[in-house]
Design an enzyme around this catalytic site. Structure first.
Site, mmCIF file in Angstrom:
data_model
loop_
_atom_site.group_PDB
_atom_site.id
_atom_site.type_symbol
_atom_site.label_atom_id
_atom_site.label_comp_id
_atom_site.label_asym_id
_atom_site.label_seq_id
_atom_site.Cartn_x
_atom_site.Cartn_y
_atom_site.Cartn_z
ATOM 1 N N ASP A 403 0.835 -1.254 0.076
ATOM 2 C CA ASP A 403 -0.113 -0.038 0.059
ATOM 3 C C ASP A 403 1.203 1.466 0.079
ATOM 4 O O ASP A 403 2.002 1.207 0.485
ATOM 5 C CB ASP A 403 -0.898 -0.034 1.313
ATOM 6 N N GLN A 404 0.373 2.224 -0.598
ATOM 7 C CA GLN A 404 1.165 3.533 -0.547
ATOM 8 C C GLN A 404 1.755 3.844 0.713
ATOM 9 O O GLN A 404 2.761 4.314 0.633
ATOM 10 C CB GLN A 404 0.275 4.599 -1.028
#
Length: 557
Positions: A403-404
């Site tokens: 995930d970012q």
């Protein structure tokens, strides 16, 4: 109107900067010198932005519509630091609010034309909505379904009768006299013809009933297309008028209209974004920018997949083309050192844990995408940076993703064969992964396995949830490492690899029941600069060397 705010309005006076490494750079090239000019998003600017988020969360007025907000940390001529804040476009139909940076000059010159055009656009919008809600559409769908069901039932019945006729023909051919056989076959043929007539009559009835509705719907859709073209033309006309009057000023004291800066045309809303508004105000008020941060607040944007509370960079269509001009007058950043080997590790902007001719593993920082996103304002990523920096970068393929907002070990392959072999290991659950997280509360269970199936609602992306009917099996082992005051440090070992698996297994009451610190998407409202989730370890078999590789990235929190 007070626009400059004290830092104490957003952060605690005793706030200490733990990580001075920028998580993002606003950058552009000076139109005259060609120098690369940069302005960072730092942990300090993110902390200020989080303080602003808390203020927004306490007032429903700011959540009625989703939009970008931004802050700019500036230095006054006397050396004191202050904060500017801005929002993109209009806020609930208005563009001027006490305490917020005003819009870029020029809008007032076309305000009458803007109001007239906006009224026309609203009328068009209402007509389009009315046409889309045409009652005949539902009537057509209902009748069409009804006829399809009748035709299907008739086809099933005719198919059964045809099969019976075929069986009867076989029987009578061996039992009847030639004269009786002829009569019997004619009767069977007549039965077949009558069924054909029956089907054609139903089709004719279907056409007589549905055709007028189809014609009305087609005419309505044509009108909608016409209205959309009118709307597009009006928007472009207003945009051209506004961009001719909008005037931006940079830190060299030079001013240009949007039309001069983007002579080939620019998207609607250019100049109304928070970043240009902040930089223009600072340049025209003798303020030195130190750091900037922009984030999304309000309802999620369906078209852009933006998430409330997430940080975003300069949008490629509207803001990025202006950055070179807006930052001009600032001293250029020193050139970055060229890539070189240092103790077996390439000194790049991304920490590289391991690399050979087949693969490369990096320690991905929080806030950076693993691979480029769908939209042009989400192109900065581990993959795009490495493709730009490494000689063989264009051959790189991401094997998995983080995930970012998650940091840690990220693996990329340098050729298709390696990618295929590593992907198979991930798919077959042969890769051992360990994550470390801090929970925003005290977990009751000390260790165990969480088994909660996860499903992603296509109407509410990227949000995932537990769904026992539609969800995919999701398994996570966990172990509490330590309890630190009101927080819990946990080690996660995911046995499956679903989107947001650890985040939901932590937050859901059927899991640990405590969100990961900084996970705003799943309900954490604590003030923090990042999601406290880190991909700490990765163990797998090297596809060429046939030996086990054990990679580890030190937890940064």
């Amino acid at each position: 109107m007070v626009v400059l705010h004290a830092l104490s309005d957003f952060i605690d006076c005793n706030f200490a900067v733990r990580d001075s490494t920028p998580s993002y750079w606003y950058e552009g090239r000076c139109l005259e010198s060609g120098d690369c000019l940069k302005l960072p998003r730092t942990s300090m600017s993110q902390a200020i932005a989080h303080g602003l988020m808390q203020q927004l969360a306490n007032n429903d007025y700011y959540s009625r519509e989703g939009k970008m907000f931004g802050i700019l940390l500036v230095e006054l001529p006397n050396g004191e630091q202050r904060v500017l804040k801005a929002f993109s476009g209009l806020l609930n139909g208005c563009n001027i609010f006490e305490g917020w940076v005003p819009p870029i000059p020029g809008r007032d010159e076309v305000v009458l034309e803007e109001n007239r055009t906006l009224a026309q656009l609203d009328a068009i919008k209402q007509e389009i909505l009315s046409l889309k809600q045409l009652t005949e559409r539902q009537q057509y769908e209902t009748l069409s379904d009804d006829f399809e069901q009748q035709l299907q039932a008739m086809s099933d019945r005719h198919r059964h009768l045809k099969h019976q006729r075929q069986q009867k023909r076989q029987q009578i051919c061996n039992t009847l006299t030639p004269e009786a056989l002829t009569i019997a076959l004619e009767q069977l043929d007549e039965e077949s013809r009558q069924q054909g007539i029956e089907r054609r009559q139903l089709k004719r009835q279907q056409n007589e009933v549905l055709q007028p509705l189809q014609q009305l719907i087609a005419a309505t859709d044509a009108r909608i297309s016409e209205l959309k073209q009118q709307r597009k033309a009006l928007s472009r006309q207003l945009q051209a008028q506004m961009h001719a009057t909008y005037s931006l000023t940079n830190f060299s004291g030079r001013s240009r209209s949007l039309q001069q800066l983007m002579p080939g045309g620019s998207p609607t809303g250019t100049g109304d974004c928070s970043a240009p508004k902040l930089l223009h105000y600072a340049a025209t008020h003798n303020l030195k920018p130190l750091a900037m941060a922009e984030f999304w607040w309000g309802a999620s944007s369906i078209n852009q997949d933006k998430i409330q509370g997430e940080f975003y960079g300069a949008c490629a269509e509207r803001c990025q083309p202006l950055m070179g001009f807006l930052l001009s007058g600032l001293r250029p950043n020193p050139p970055a050192p060229s890539p070189a080997r240092e103790g077996g590790v390439r000194s790049l902007s991304l920490p590289i844990i391991y690399e050979d001719e087949c693969l490369i593993a990096v320690d991905k920082p929080a806030g950076l995408l693993s691979v480029p996103g769908r939209y042009s304002d989400r192109q900065d990523s581990v993959l795009s940076r490495l493709r730009h920096l490494l000689p063989d970068g264009m051959m790189l393929v991401s094997v998995h993703r983080l995930d970012q907002e998650t940091s840690g070990v990220l693996l990329l392959a340098r050729d298709r064969q390696t990618h295929r072999q590593l992907s198979q290991q991930f798919q077959q659950r042969q890769v051992y992964k360990v994550y470390e997280a801090i929970l925003s509360g005290v977990a009751i269970a000390e260790q165990g396995v969480i088994d909660l199936p996860l499903w992603g609602d296509p109407e509410n992306r990227p949000y995932q949830k537990v769904d026992w009917q539609r969800g995919k099996p999701s398994l996570t082992q966990f172990r509490v490492m330590a309890k630190e005051g009101n927080y819990t440090r946990v080690e996660f070992t995911p046995l499956t690899g679903r989107t947001h698996q650890l985040r939901i297994h932590a937050a859901d009451v059927r899991g640990l029941g405590v969100t990961i610190l900084g996970d705003r998407l799943y309900g954490c409202d604590a003030v923090t600069t990042r999601l406290h989730l880190h991909a700490r370890e990765l163990r797998f078999e090297h596809p060429q060397l046939k030996k086990t590789l054990y990679l580890k990235a030190i937890t940064p929190f």
